[in-house]
Every structure is written in structure tokens, then in C-alpha cells.
Design an enzyme around this catalytic site. Structure first.
Site, PDB file in Angstrom:
ATOM      1  N   LYS A  36       8.692   5.853  -2.338  1.00 40.46           N
ATOM      2  CA  LYS A  36       9.659   4.810  -2.695  1.00 40.46           C
ATOM      3  C   LYS A  36       8.956   3.695  -3.476  1.00 40.46           C
ATOM      4  CE  LYS A  36       8.976   2.617   1.806  1.00 40.46           C
ATOM      5  NZ  LYS A  36       9.524   2.498   3.165  1.00 40.46           N
ATOM      6  N   TYR A 259      -6.192 -25.494 -12.057  1.00 43.40           N
ATOM      7  CA  TYR A 259      -5.080 -26.424 -11.796  1.00 43.40           C
ATOM      8  C   TYR A 259      -5.225 -27.103 -10.447  1.00 43.40           C
ATOM      9  CZ  TYR A 259      -2.343 -24.431 -15.659  1.00 43.40           C
ATOM     10  OH  TYR A 259      -1.900 -24.044 -16.878  1.00 43.40           O
TER      11      TYR A 259
HETATM   12  C1  LIG Z   1       8.601   3.282   4.003  1.00 44.11           C
HETATM   13  C2  LIG Z   1       9.026   4.182   5.068  1.00 44.11           C
HETATM   14  C3  LIG Z   1       8.119   5.079   5.651  1.00 44.11           C
HETATM   15  C4  LIG Z   1       6.647   5.082   5.314  1.00 44.11           C
HETATM   16  O1  LIG Z   1       6.001   4.068   6.006  1.00 44.11           O
HETATM   17  P1  LIG Z   1       4.421   3.849   5.883  1.00 44.11           P
HETATM   18  O2  LIG Z   1       4.143   2.763   6.838  1.00 44.11           O
HETATM   19  O3  LIG Z   1       4.164   3.442   4.472  1.00 44.11           O
HETATM   20  O4  LIG Z   1       3.784   5.142   6.220  1.00 44.11           O
HETATM   21  C5  LIG Z   1       8.600   5.966   6.589  1.00 44.11           C
HETATM   22  N1  LIG Z   1       9.896   5.971   6.951  1.00 44.11           N
HETATM   23  C6  LIG Z   1      10.790   5.115   6.425  1.00 44.11           C
HETATM   24  C7  LIG Z   1      12.208   5.154   6.886  1.00 44.11           C
HETATM   25  C8  LIG Z   1      10.396   4.185   5.481  1.00 44.11           C
HETATM   26  O5  LIG Z   1      11.291   3.339   4.962  1.00 44.11           O
END
Ligand SMILES: *Cc1c(COP(=O)(O)O)cnc(C)c1O
Length: 369
Positions: A36, A259
């Protein structure tokens, strides 16, 4: 010449991390690589060659699922948040996507379907995180309702851990959800999908999952830093954010840098001005002292991060000059490591956020060596 900043994606490190996940799971479990958010900021197309030995991919956006299909991926793709509109069902049919069902809305859309397609769905239980999913009683009702529908081919029980990286109220962080989950599904057949990276690495013996959803570990960041570092889990950085020194300043006692004059020198210092700023995804909140590699040697951020530049202490770095390599996180070209988790911790965040935050103006390259 373009600005010297680059995000390097390390093909072999990604493959190595996938192999660590594969080695950790039961041999009959399916390993889904979570890609994702454009593969946690790495680029779906950039990670695909390294992850195509996974059993499936999991993500949220149908557009990203389509990109995987265009790359030639024919095996499973799971939409972790399921349908956003009823029309998404058509896309799931067209692109052969598995999807989560977590709400009454989604249940209604699916129930209303009357065509010839068959669906393999992941029914999501709210086992305590209170983000997505059906609470226990509603879960069982949804399961029974779905299992009667002619167009539902399989229902996988799914939940997500809120605290797999540590403890909750003095107990191991997976216990409260595991107990409830097992109780709710005990009379319902079907496979299960529970583990994220933290559950996979920390609970390989007590949390069993037919479909593993591994994200962060694949990219080489530790899911439970600082309890365990990436090195403890034998993970290698999937991304390096590299750039160069573009100017050098020599400053004396009471001179300031950047800055707001946030940094005041106590003595003579040699300062490198680095082509990376918050418009590249380096956090503006990162304080003086955040580690940085120059020529593979560890040194630190000095003063406030600006939009396009930041400053680094070169006082004790030999041979540092215009064009010297700077690593903000990841690996230097001579092999020195700077863990993204360590940089993130200094900035009060996680490796997840840093890797997702590299901006569109940074060019990506794949390192296949
Ligand atoms: C993002 C996500 C994962 C993966 O989680 P990690 O901590 O990156 O391994 C697994 N299940 C769901 C539903 C997620 O949204």
C-alpha cells in the site's frame, strides 16, 4: 546536472527481507507483501521484481492493484479496506481482486450483487482496535449471512493487531485480541489472516495465520524499534536517501547556522550544506544531532532543516568536500548503514512515515548490484 539527491531502492535487500519473512512463517502459510501507499513510498514498480516470489500482494487502492496486474502479476491481490463504493465491485471482478469486508455498507453492496462472479472475501473483525471491522456478535451474523450467498466462494477470518509491537495494559499486546478472535470464530470454518510484521517476527509461535500480511519488515525497518533494531531482525534497508554536499562553511564560536539561528557554535566548526530539505521528505522537525552519514562516516544534523537544504557537521570528517556523499538514511555506497528507525526516532516518528514521505521531486533508482 540534476540536483544530486536520489532515493536508491536496493533490489537484493528487498529480496533478502522477503526471504526472512518466508523463513519465519509456517510452510503452509501464504505470504502477502503489503505494498500500500505505493509500496511504502518505494514505488510499486520498483519493488515488484524483488517481491514477485510472494504469494500475494495487499494494498488499498484499486489503481495500485491495476498497476500490479499491468506488471504481469496474476496471483492474489487483497484490498485491505475493501470497496469504497458499490462500483468498486465491478473493478474487483474485472481485475480478479480479493477484498476485505469490514462494514454494513460493504455487506449490503455485496449482498445486492446478482451476477455470475464468485468472490473470495476477507471478513474483518473488530477485535479491539476499533478502527475497521465488525464487533463479535455482528461478525458472526455477517459471517452467517455471507456464507449463504451463492456468489461467495470463501470467507477468510481477518483481524488486525493494535499492539503486536509491545505490551498493552501490562500484558503482551496480542493477547487481548487473540483470545477474543479465537472465541468468536471457534464454530466458524475458514482460514485466518492476522499477522502484520510485528506479530510475524515477535509471535511466530503463538499467532498462526494462513495469510500473513507483511509490510514494514520487507522494507528493512524494524516493527518494534527500539526494542529490536532492523539488525536484530536481520533486515536490510530497502531504500537509501542519498545526496551530496553542495557548499561548505567554516564558522567560529557564537556563529549560527540556518533559519532562526537554532544552532550556535561553541567553537570552530566546518559545516557542510546538503542538497536535501523538507521538500524532499526529510522531516523539518528533525533536531540538531539527528545522525547523518558523510563519506560513510557518522556525523549529525546542525540547525533547522530548510526546504531544499540542511546542514551537517563536518568538523571531524576527513576529506569531506563539495560532492561528498551524504546518506540521510539507508546505506552508503561503501556499505555503511544508518537505520531509518534511528533517524525516525530522533524526529518522534517511525520508519514508516519517513519512507512514505519521500516527495515526488526525488528521483528513484533501482540498485541491482
Ligand atoms: C499496513 C497493514 C499491514 C502491514 O503492517 P506492517 O506493520 O507494515 O507489517 C497489515 N495489515 C493491514 C490491515 C494493514 O493495513
Amino acid at each position: 546536472m540534476p540536483r544530486p539527491i536520489q532515493a536508491i531502492i536496493h533490489h537484493h535487500s528487498l529480496q533478502h527481507n522477503l526471504a526472512i519473512a518466508r523463513k519465519t512463517i509456517a510452510s503452509d502459510s501464504q505470504l502477502f507483501a503489503v505494498v500500500k501507499a505505493n509500496a511504502y513510498g518505494h514505488g510499486i514498480e520498483n519493488v515488484y521484481p524483488a517481491f514477485k516470489t510472494a504469494d500475494g500482494f495487499a494494498l488499498l487502492d484499486i489503481d495500485e492493484a491495476i498497476r500490479l496486474r499491468e506488471l504481469g502479476w496474476e496471483k492474489d491481490i487483497l484490498l485491505l479496506e475493501g470497496l469504497f463504493t458499490e462500483d468498486d465491485l465491478v473493478q474487483c471482478i474485472n481485475h480478479n481482486l480479493k477484498f476485505t469486508v469490514h462494514s454494513d455498507h460493504q455487506l449490503a453492496w455485496l449482498t445486492a450483487y446478482s451476477g455470475p462472479a464468485q468472490f473470495n472475501i476477507f471478513l474483518k473483525m473488530n477485535s479491539g482496535m476499533n478502527r475497521l471491522g465488525f464487533k463479535p456478535k455482528a461478525y458472526q451474523e455477517a459471517w452467517h449471512a455471507l456464507s449463504k450467498l451463492p456468489h461467495i466462494q470463501s470467507i477468510t477470518h481477518m483481524m488486525h493487531f493494535s499492539d503486536a509491537d509491545g505490551e498493552r495494559l501490562g500484558q503482551d499486546g496480542t493477547t487481548y485480541q487473540m483470545n477474543l478472535f479465537q472465541e468468536v470464530i471457534k464454530d466458524l470454518p475458514g482460514k485466518c489472516s492476522l499477522s502484520n510484521s510485528a506479530a510475524l517476527l515477535r509471535h511466530q509461535h503463538d499467532v498462526t495465520s494462513d495469510y500473513i500480511r507483511a509490510g514494514i519488515l520487507l522494507y528493512g525497518s524494524s516493527p518494534d524499534y527500539p526494542k529490536h533494531s532492523a539488525k536484530d531482525w536481520q533486515l536490510k534497508p530497502g531504500m537509501s536517501l542519498r545526496t551530496e554536499i553542495i557548499a561548505i562553511q567554516e564558522i567560529q564560536e557564537n556563529d549560527s547556522v540556518g533559519y532562526g539561528s537554532q544552532y550556535i557554535a561553541k567553537e570552530f566548526m566546518k559545516i557542510g550544506v546538503v542538497a536535501c530539505g523538507y521538500a524532499d521528505g526529510y522531516q523539518r522537525i528533525s533536531p540538531s544531532g539527528t545522525p547523518i552519514l558523510v563519506n560513510g562516516k557518522r556525523t549529525q544534523l546542525i540547525g533547522r532543516v530548510s526546504m531544499d537544504m540542511l546542514a551537517v557537521d563536518l568538523t571531524h570528517i576527513e576529506n569531506a568536500d563539495i560532492g561528498s556523499e551524504v546518506v540521510l538514511w539507508g546505506q552508503s555506497s561503501c556499505g555503511a548503514l544508518l537505520s531509518i528507525d534511528e533517524v525516525a526516532e530522533k524526529s518522534n516518528t517511525l520508519g514508516y512515515e519517513l519512507m512514505c514521505g519521500v516527495t515526488a521531486r526525488v528521483p528513484f533508482y533501482i540498485d541491482k548490484a
